[in-house]
Design an enzyme around this catalytic site. Structure first.
Site, PDB file in Angstrom:
ATOM      1  N   VAL A 130     -13.360  49.218 -46.475  1.00 48.16           N
ATOM      2  CA  VAL A 130     -12.089  48.517 -46.676  1.00 48.16           C
ATOM      3  C   VAL A 130     -12.262  47.069 -46.255  1.00 48.16           C
ATOM      4  O   VAL A 130     -13.246  46.712 -45.627  1.00 48.16           O
ATOM      5  CB  VAL A 130     -10.948  49.125 -45.828  1.00 48.16           C
ATOM      6  CG1 VAL A 130     -10.297  50.255 -46.555  1.00 48.16           C
ATOM      7  CG2 VAL A 130     -11.437  49.534 -44.471  1.00 48.16           C
ATOM      8  N   GLY A 241      18.225  51.031 -27.103  1.00 47.85           N
ATOM      9  CA  GLY A 241      18.938  51.459 -25.913  1.00 47.85           C
ATOM     10  C   GLY A 241      19.816  50.356 -25.358  1.00 47.85           C
ATOM     11  O   GLY A 241      20.724  50.590 -24.575  1.00 47.85           O
ATOM     12  N   ASP A 340      10.249  52.634 -19.837  1.00 51.06           N
ATOM     13  CA  ASP A 340      10.810  53.384 -20.956  1.00 51.06           C
ATOM     14  C   ASP A 340       9.813  53.436 -22.119  1.00 51.06           C
ATOM     15  O   ASP A 340      10.156  53.181 -23.269  1.00 51.06           O
ATOM     16  CB  ASP A 340      12.146  52.786 -21.392  1.00 51.06           C
ATOM     17  CG  ASP A 340      12.990  53.797 -22.179  1.00 51.06           C
ATOM     18  OD1 ASP A 340      12.652  54.997 -22.180  1.00 51.06           O
ATOM     19  OD2 ASP A 340      13.983  53.376 -22.805  1.00 51.06           O
TER      20      ASP A 340
END
Ligand SMILES: *[C@@H]1O[C@H](CO)[C@@H](O)[C@H](O)[C@H]1NC(C)=O
Ligand SMILES: *[C@@H]1O[C@H](CO)[C@@H](O)[C@H](O)[C@H]1NC(C)=O
Ligand SMILES: *[C@@H]1O[C@H](CO)[C@@H](O)[C@H](O)[C@H]1NC(C)=O
Length: 527
Positions: A130, A241, A340
């Site tokens: 590629v 969030g 988070d």
């Protein structure tokens, strides 16, 4: 002012500038079309731009130049907050090696060692099938006010054997003494290595003015409303969030200054962190982020409408995220804990490079909650380690969550999985406490993987194969999946002290990526 304060941190690049020049040594028969093709980067280099910096040597873009140097303009960034440089994306050609790219294509502007560090592929094992881009990092300089205030534009100049301090001084019309003071301790006759030489732009100016910097990261409400079609539903691309997420196009001058602005807006940057471009505080707080073409990792893993990611891509995304985390844990000033980490917060750009989003948000919300005195819950169920319940915050919280993300990459299952039969796992007790809902039908991904790991911590192949994302078919190496499972298992150790640091996770993932790409190119040769 909340936003700006939380996001701006000290950088190790004491001074930055927008532009530098790279001195490329061209062999006979080369023209500027070729140069602008190889020196690709995020900013478009126009052939005319290159001509304007080389009016002495190159009359126009089609003229041939041979055995001479041209100066190629490029943006001088602060890389990883550590040094000044720029990473070009060079499209790898069949016979290239890191040595040939650095020594010939890029005229020794970089080194083979640097390329090995900046690319996951091992030398000679770059996939050949590629059009793979390899990273080529070139150092730059913005001058030094203590040496002279007169120069702000510098040429990164690889020394060749014919160079001496005197010949350089003659060619550039800069005093030898000044050249030496900009490059303390460097022997200009050493035949190799980089020196920085004051340069001139097309107007003969010695200051860098390539991109006009609009220093303010602050957008007006009106600008954002215009960019997002008045915050229309059609422009809404997500619900984070911390608020709603819109796609917007910043037109005109803003767009031109895009790159320059990113640099001045936040000083915490890293290629594996989603960049914060700016903010606006008019009524609410709006944050402007770089747009990530391929959305979130979560969408790619859990939405069957998307093409499944190959195992190699998943390995690379894991390494990207690990690098981003390592950076905020160990190198940014101040250091951050994300708190988070989850597949929703990992975004993918056009090349499927993984970047961590919502970085710094926890800090921001901490500041916000300490003023309005609300208890802000941080973290997402399924990704939270046991010690979270006791409020013990350390970097190891992110390491745990990252372990869960690796399980997701392997299985394409969510962090909490709905299952048919009721579960009696201890792990689920905390879920019950958290949600007050019936939890009988749910199980954490961690618990699912625990079932296929034996007493010694080794994955049991048969069970593991059943957990592997069925959409991978047979296109994965079970060995590679076993190794990632072991690594993830170490990351989710109940005892935070036993979990590895992100630094060592990065090292393990680099090895896994190397083995994988070596196997890939071997497979291609056999075809
Ligand atoms: C410039 O160089 C490129 C690549 O080497 C070549 O394909 C192109 O024909 C050259 N342009 C001209 C006008 O000769
Ligand atoms: C790059 O450095 C190597 C080793 O010093 C040398 O052989 C080669 O000619 C240099 N390339 C250029 C374009 O100057
Ligand atoms: C580029 O700068 C880095 C950081 O200062 C340094 O370690 C490296 O040796 C430099 N590269 C070259 C080719 O001079």
């Amino acid at each position: 002012m909340l936003a700006s304060k939380s996001f701006i941190a000290e950088s190790k690049c004491s001074k930055t500038c927008d532009l530098a020049l790279a001195s490329c040594y061209l062999l006979k028969g080369t023209n500027l079309t070729y140069i602008s093709d190889i020196m690709k980067s995020k900013v478009l280099l126009k052939r005319e731009d290159i001509v304007s910096y080389n009016t002495d040597t190159v009359p126009n873009k089609d003229s041939f130049i041979g055995d001479s140097r041209v100066n190629v303009p490029f943006p001088c960034d602060c890389i990883n907050d550590e040094f000044l440089g720029h990473t070009f994306l060079y499209q790898h050609q069949q016979k290239d090696t890191y040595a040939s790219i650095s020594e010939f294509t890029f005229s020794n502007l970089t080194t083979k060692e640097r390329m090995e560090r900046d690319n996951v592929y091992a030398e000679n094992s770059i996939p050949k099938f590629v059009n793979v881009n390899v990273n080529v990092t070139v150092n730059c300089s913005c001058g030094n006010r203590k040496v002279s205030k007169d120069y702000g534009l510098f040429i990164t100049y690889p020394l060749r054997k014919e160079d001496t301090l005197e010949s350089n001084a003659n060619d550039t019309e800069i005093e030898a003494d000044l050249l030496q003071r900009y490059n303390p301790g460097v022997n200009f006759s050493q035949g190799s290595g980089l020196v920085f030489i004051p340069g001139k732009d097309s107007n003969g100016d010695t200051e860098s003015k390539f991109i006009v910097v609009d220093k303010s990261p602050e957008f007006s409400y009106e600008e954002l409303a215009n960019a997002t079609n008045n915050f229309s539903l059609a422009n809404k691309i997500g619900q984070g969030g911390f608020g709603e997420v819109y796609y917007g196009e910043l037109k005109g001058k803003r767009q031109e200054n895009y790159i320059a602005e990113m640099k001045v807006l936040t000083s915490v940057h890293h290629r594996n962190l989603v960049r914060l471009i700016g903010y606006c505080i008019e009524g609410s707080l709006f944050l402007v982020y770089e747009y990530m073409d391929n959305g979130s990792l979560s969408q790619h893993l859990h939405n069957s409408a998307k093409e499944p990611l190959t195992w190699s891509t998943r390995l690379r995304i894991a390494l990207d995220v690990a690098r981003g985390l390592e950076y905020i844990h160990d190198h940014s000033v101040p250091v951050y804990i994300h708190r988070d980490i989850k597949s929703d917060n990992i975004l993918l750009n056009g090349n499927f490079n993984g970047k961590i989003a919502d970085f710094g948000m926890t800090k921001l919300s901490d500041v916000a909650s300490s003023t309005d005195n609300t208890d802000h819950v941080v973290g997402t169920f399924g990704y939270m380690p046991p010690e979270n319940a006791y409020g013990h915050i350390s970097r190891k919280i992110d390491v745990y969550a990252f372990g869960v993300v690796m399980y997701e990459l392997i299985s394409a299952k969510a962090a909490v999985v709905k299952i048919d039969k009721p579960s009696t796992e201890f792990e689920l007790k905390s879920l019950e406490m958290k949600t007050n809902e019936s939890i009988d039908e749910y199980k954490s991904l961690v618990a699912l993987f625990d079932e296929v790991i034996d007493q010694d911590g080794d994955p049991i192949e048969e069970g593991l194969r059943k957990l592997v994302d069925p959409r991978l078919g047979d296109n994965y190496s079970i060995d590679s999946i076993k190794k990632m499972t072991q690594l993830a298992k170490a990351c989710i150790n109940r005892d935070p002290k036993q979990r590895p640091t992100m630094r060592s996770v990065v090292v393990s993932l680099m090895t896994l990526n190397r083995i994988d790409s070596a196997a890939l190119s071997l497979a291609m040769e056999h075809h």
